[in-house]
Design an enzyme around this catalytic site. Structure first.
Site, PDB file in Angstrom:
ATOM      1  N   MET A  30       0.845  -1.194   0.000  1.00  0.00           N
ATOM      2  CA  MET A  30       0.000   0.000   0.000  1.00  0.00           C
ATOM      3  C   MET A  30       0.886   1.252   0.000  1.00  0.00           C
ATOM      4  O   MET A  30       0.436   2.347   0.374  1.00  0.00           O
ATOM      5  CB  MET A  30      -0.937  -0.010   1.206  1.00  0.00           C
ATOM      6  CG  MET A  30      -1.903  -1.204   1.145  1.00  0.00           C
ATOM      7  SD  MET A  30      -3.466  -0.960   2.010  1.00  0.00           S
ATOM      8  CE  MET A  30      -2.890  -0.747   3.669  1.00  0.00           C
ATOM      9  N   GLY A  36      11.475  -2.906   5.004  1.00  0.00           N
ATOM     10  CA  GLY A  36      10.762  -4.196   5.011  1.00  0.00           C
ATOM     11  C   GLY A  36      10.240  -4.529   3.618  1.00  0.00           C
ATOM     12  O   GLY A  36      10.391  -5.656   3.122  1.00  0.00           O
ATOM     13  N   HIS A  37       9.638  -3.542   2.951  1.00  0.00           N
ATOM     14  CA  HIS A  37       9.151  -3.769   1.583  1.00  0.00           C
ATOM     15  C   HIS A  37      10.318  -4.080   0.643  1.00  0.00           C
ATOM     16  O   HIS A  37      10.219  -4.943  -0.229  1.00  0.00           O
ATOM     17  CB  HIS A  37       8.437  -2.516   1.054  1.00  0.00           C
ATOM     18  CG  HIS A  37       7.197  -2.145   1.785  1.00  0.00           C
ATOM     19  ND1 HIS A  37       7.108  -1.012   2.557  1.00  0.00           N
ATOM     20  CD2 HIS A  37       5.983  -2.741   1.871  1.00  0.00           C
ATOM     21  CE1 HIS A  37       5.891  -0.919   3.084  1.00  0.00           C
ATOM     22  NE2 HIS A  37       5.196  -1.960   2.683  1.00  0.00           N
ATOM     23  N   GLY A 148       5.228 -10.010   4.021  1.00  0.00           N
ATOM     24  CA  GLY A 148       5.998  -9.957   5.260  1.00  0.00           C
ATOM     25  C   GLY A 148       5.267 -10.680   6.388  1.00  0.00           C
ATOM     26  O   GLY A 148       4.033 -10.700   6.430  1.00  0.00           O
ATOM     27  N   GLU A 149       6.036 -11.239   7.299  1.00  0.00           N
ATOM     28  CA  GLU A 149       5.434 -11.949   8.438  1.00  0.00           C
ATOM     29  C   GLU A 149       4.871 -10.994   9.482  1.00  0.00           C
ATOM     30  O   GLU A 149       4.245 -11.435  10.437  1.00  0.00           O
ATOM     31  CB  GLU A 149       6.483 -12.861   9.099  1.00  0.00           C
ATOM     32  CG  GLU A 149       6.646 -14.166   8.372  1.00  0.00           C
ATOM     33  CD  GLU A 149       7.683 -15.066   9.006  1.00  0.00           C
ATOM     34  OE1 GLU A 149       8.347 -14.656   9.971  1.00  0.00           O
ATOM     35  OE2 GLU A 149       7.839 -16.187   8.502  1.00  0.00           O
ATOM     36  N   GLN A 154      -2.674 -12.044   8.088  1.00  0.00           N
ATOM     37  CA  GLN A 154      -2.918 -11.797   6.660  1.00  0.00           C
ATOM     38  C   GLN A 154      -2.230 -12.862   5.812  1.00  0.00           C
ATOM     39  O   GLN A 154      -2.795 -13.378   4.848  1.00  0.00           O
ATOM     40  CB  GLN A 154      -2.398 -10.403   6.299  1.00  0.00           C
ATOM     41  CG  GLN A 154      -2.310 -10.135   4.813  1.00  0.00           C
ATOM     42  CD  GLN A 154      -1.908  -8.708   4.506  1.00  0.00           C
ATOM     43  OE1 GLN A 154      -2.710  -7.815   4.603  1.00  0.00           O
ATOM     44  NE2 GLN A 154      -0.661  -8.483   4.110  1.00  0.00           N
ATOM     45  N   SER A 187       4.338   1.328   7.865  1.00  0.00           N
ATOM     46  CA  SER A 187       4.003   2.668   7.377  1.00  0.00           C
ATOM     47  C   SER A 187       3.329   3.482   8.472  1.00  0.00           C
ATOM     48  O   SER A 187       3.431   4.706   8.505  1.00  0.00           O
ATOM     49  CB  SER A 187       3.076   2.556   6.171  1.00  0.00           C
ATOM     50  OG  SER A 187       3.682   1.726   5.213  1.00  0.00           O
ATOM     51  N   ARG A 188       2.634   2.803   9.371  1.00  0.00           N
ATOM     52  CA  ARG A 188       1.932   3.525  10.439  1.00  0.00           C
ATOM     53  C   ARG A 188       2.898   4.181  11.422  1.00  0.00           C
ATOM     54  O   ARG A 188       2.508   5.118  12.134  1.00  0.00           O
ATOM     55  CB  ARG A 188       0.992   2.584  11.196  1.00  0.00           C
ATOM     56  CG  ARG A 188      -0.214   2.201  10.367  1.00  0.00           C
ATOM     57  CD  ARG A 188      -1.121   1.256  11.106  1.00  0.00           C
ATOM     58  NE  ARG A 188      -1.978   0.545  10.169  1.00  0.00           N
ATOM     59  CZ  ARG A 188      -3.114   1.014   9.687  1.00  0.00           C
ATOM     60  NH1 ARG A 188      -3.550   2.183  10.079  1.00  0.00           N
ATOM     61  NH2 ARG A 188      -3.826   0.318   8.828  1.00  0.00           N
TER      62      ARG A 188
END
Ligand code: PAF
Length: 280
Positions: A30, A36-37, A148-149, A154, A187-188
Site C-alpha cells: 500500500m 521491510g518492503h 511480510g510476516e 494476513q 508505514s503507520r
C-alpha cells in the site's frame, strides 16, 4: 521501471514476459515503502526474472474512514526507491480501476482465520484484503507472491485463499524487518509523534518478555496474556489484544503445541500498531 496504472498495459507487459518465458514475482503493497518492503523486492529479484510491485491503498480493507484518510501516501519517494531497487514494473492503479462502477458484486471471504484477532477488531478488513489480493493475482498472474510476516494473520489468510481456490501462485513470507530499537517497520510508524515513537518499541519488548516466560508459567497462557496486557498499559499503550496462538492456524494454544506465535495489537494515541513473535 515501467509504471502503469491501467489494466490493459499491465496485461501487455505480462504477455510479453510470458512469451519470453520469464517468471514474475509480485510484491503487493500500500506504498509508503520502507526497508521491510525492499527486502521483499530483493527476494523477488532473487527468485524470479521480473518483479512487479503494486501500490494501492485499498479502501475496502479500512474499517474507519479517518484511518484511510490518514494512511501515509508518498508516491514520488516510493517510485524512486523501487527504481533504485531494480523493480521492473510498478502497478499503481486508481480506486476506479480496481473498483469500477462504485464497487464489486463479488467478494472473497475467508471465514475462520479471517474472523479472529484482526478480523474481530476490524470488521470487513480481511474480506477487503482477500478480495484485492485475489484481483492483484488475477491481474499480474505472478508465479510467486511475497509478503511480510509482520502481518502474520494476513499471510495465513492469503495462503488459505490460494489453497482453497487452487490459485497458481506460490506464496512466500519473509521475517519482519525491525528498527534498531526493535520496533517492527510499518508505514503507520510515520504517524507516531515523538513521544509515542519513543514508547513504541515497548510492544516488541513485551512480546519478547512473554516469550521468555512461557516455560515459567507452564503454559498458563491466560495468565501470561493478562500480564502482557498489563505491561503494555504500564508502557503507555492501550492494548487491543495479546494472544498466544498456534502458528499453523491461530487457534488458541494448548500445552501440547510446540510452534506458537504471540500476536498483539495496541494503540499509542490514535495509531494502532500490530506485531508478533514466533516461538518454537
Ligand atoms: O499488507 C498490505 O500492505 C496490504 O494488506 C495488501 C496485502 C497490499 C493488500 O492491500
Amino acid at each position: 521501471m515501467q509504471i502503469v496504472s491501467e489494466i490493459e498495459p499491465l496485461r501487455q507487459i505480462r504477455r510479453h514476459w510470458r512469451q519470453n518465458r520469464e517468471t514474475v514475482a509480485l510484491v503487493p503493497t500500500m506504498g509508503n515503502l520502507h526497508a521491510g518492503h525492499l527486502a521483499l523486492v530483493e527476494r523477488g529479484r532473487q527468485q524470479a526474472d521480473r518483479v512487479v510491485v503494486s501500490i494501492f491503498v485499498n479502501p475496502t480493507q479500512f474499517d474507519r474512514a479517518d484511518d484511510l484518510a490518514a494512511y501515509p501516501r508518498t508516491p514520488e519517494a516510493d517510485q524512486a526507491k523501487l527504481a533504485a531497487a531494480g523493480v521492473h514494473c510498478l502497478f499503481a492503479p486508481t480506486t476506479a480501476t480496481i473498483y469500477p462502477d462504485g464497487g464489486l458484486a463479488t467478494r472473497v471471504e475467508v471465514p475462520g482465520i479471517g474472523e479472529l484477532l484482526e478480523g474481530a477488531s476490524r470488521p470487513g478488513h480481511f474480506t477487503g484484503v482477500a478480495t484485492v489480493v485475489c484481483k492483484l493475482f488475477n491481474l499480474v498472474e505472478p508465479e510467486l507472491a511475497i509478503f511480510g510476516e509482520k502481518d502474520f494473520q494476513q499471510l495465513l489468510l492469503i495462503r488459505r485463499m490460494v489453497a482453497d481456490l487452487n490459485m497458481a501462485v506460490r506464496v512466500e513470507a519473509l521475517p519482519t524487518v525491525r528498527e534498531e530499537d526493535g520496533l517492527a517497520m510499518s508505514s503507520r510508524n510515520n504517524r507516531l509523534g515523538r513521544k509515542e515513537r519513543a514508547l513504541a518499541p515497548g510492544l516488541h519488548l513485551t512480546l519478547r518478555e512473554i516469550a521468555a516466560q512461557l516455560d515459567d508459567y507452564h503454559s498458563d497462557f491466560a495468565v501470561l496474556q493478562e500480564l502482557a496486557r498489563q505491561r503494555l498499559t504500564d508502557r503507555g499503550f492501550q492494548p487491543d489484544y495479546v494472544e498466544i496462538r498456534r502458528q499453523r492456524d491461530l487457534a488458541p494454544a494448548t500445552a501440547d503445541d510446540e510452534q506458537l506465535v504471540i500476536l498483539a495489537a495496541a494503540w499509542l494515541g490514535d495509531v494502532r500498531l500490530i506485531d508478533n513473535l514466533m516461538v518454537g
